[in-house]
Motif scaffolding. Structure first.
Motif, PDB file in Angstrom:
ATOM      1  N   ARG A  59       0.846  -1.196   0.000  1.00  0.00           N
ATOM      2  CA  ARG A  59       0.000   0.000   0.000  1.00  0.00           C
ATOM      3  C   ARG A  59       0.873   1.235   0.000  1.00  0.00           C
ATOM      4  O   ARG A  59       1.884   1.272   0.692  1.00  0.00           O
ATOM      5  CB  ARG A  59      -0.833   0.071   1.287  1.00  0.00           C
ATOM      6  N   ARG A  61       0.432   5.163   1.060  1.00  0.00           N
ATOM      7  CA  ARG A  61      -0.498   6.059   1.742  1.00  0.00           C
ATOM      8  C   ARG A  61       0.167   7.398   2.050  1.00  0.00           C
ATOM      9  O   ARG A  61       1.376   7.463   2.252  1.00  0.00           O
ATOM     10  CB  ARG A  61      -0.985   5.426   3.053  1.00  0.00           C
ATOM     11  N   ASP A  65      -3.910  11.117   5.054  1.00  0.00           N
ATOM     12  CA  ASP A  65      -5.115  10.426   4.591  1.00  0.00           C
ATOM     13  C   ASP A  65      -4.873   8.918   4.642  1.00  0.00           C
ATOM     14  O   ASP A  65      -4.956   8.214   3.652  1.00  0.00           O
ATOM     15  CB  ASP A  65      -5.448  10.885   3.165  1.00  0.00           C
ATOM     16  N   ASP A  67      -6.328   6.263   5.758  1.00  0.00           N
ATOM     17  CA  ASP A  67      -7.328   5.222   5.501  1.00  0.00           C
ATOM     18  C   ASP A  67      -7.661   5.048   4.027  1.00  0.00           C
ATOM     19  O   ASP A  67      -8.395   4.130   3.667  1.00  0.00           O
ATOM     20  CB  ASP A  67      -8.618   5.529   6.266  1.00  0.00           C
ATOM     21  N   ARG A  68      -7.182   5.949   3.205  1.00  0.00           N
ATOM     22  CA  ARG A  68      -7.477   5.822   1.777  1.00  0.00           C
ATOM     23  C   ARG A  68      -6.178   5.719   0.986  1.00  0.00           C
ATOM     24  O   ARG A  68      -5.599   6.740   0.593  1.00  0.00           O
ATOM     25  CB  ARG A  68      -8.312   7.024   1.306  1.00  0.00           C
TER      26      ARG A  68
END
Ligand SMILES: [Zn+2]
Length: 140
Positions: A59, A61, A65, A67-68
């Motif tokens: 991921r 990130r 932000d 969480d998205r």
């Protein structure tokens, strides 16, 4: 001015039975370009290794932000080109190994606590009694 280390790449790995490291993940910080390039390298390796890969997800990130994710790729994506048998083996192993490692740790430290396996999803197939990946016997 944008700061240099605002973006984070998180790579999660499958645990090997007998390892004692808890959930293994590796985190690197950098610029957006660094983070995306680093994630791209991880995905390239994961796809090349196919079913044998111990990489489970990556991921990218931004700190503001969390969480998205800007980017997310998984071992279970169709791009990994796994057979149904390989997907099932990995699902079973990922499902049991974290709990088993945790319980092995409890046992070594003489804690009375024992963790149970999390819920098994019927979407993954028949609930296993033995792990096809590592042959661990799975008892509830
Ligand atoms: Zn296993």
């Amino acid at each position: 001015m944008r700061q240099r280390n605002e973006y984070t790449t998180t790579t999660n790995y499958a645990l090997d039975w007998g390892s004692d490291s808890g959930t293994i993940s590796r985190v690197t910080d950098g610029s957006r370009e660094d983070a995306m390039a680093s994630a791209h390298d991880v995905v390239e390796r994961m796809r090349r290794e196919g079913a044998a890969s111990n990489i489970r997800s990556v991921r990218v990130r931004h700190w503001g932000d969390w969480d998205r994710p800007l980017y997310h790729a998984s071992y279970y994506d169709s791009g990994q080109q796994l057979t149904d048998v390989e997907v099932y083996a990995a699902r079973v192993h990922d499902w049991h190994v974290t709990t088993d490692v945790l319980n092995a740790h409890y046992a070594r430290t003489n804690a009375q606590l024992r963790a149970g396996y999390g819920p098994w999803s019927n979407d993954w197939g028949t609930k296993p009694v033995e792990c096809p990946a590592c042959s661990a016997v799975l008892t509830d």
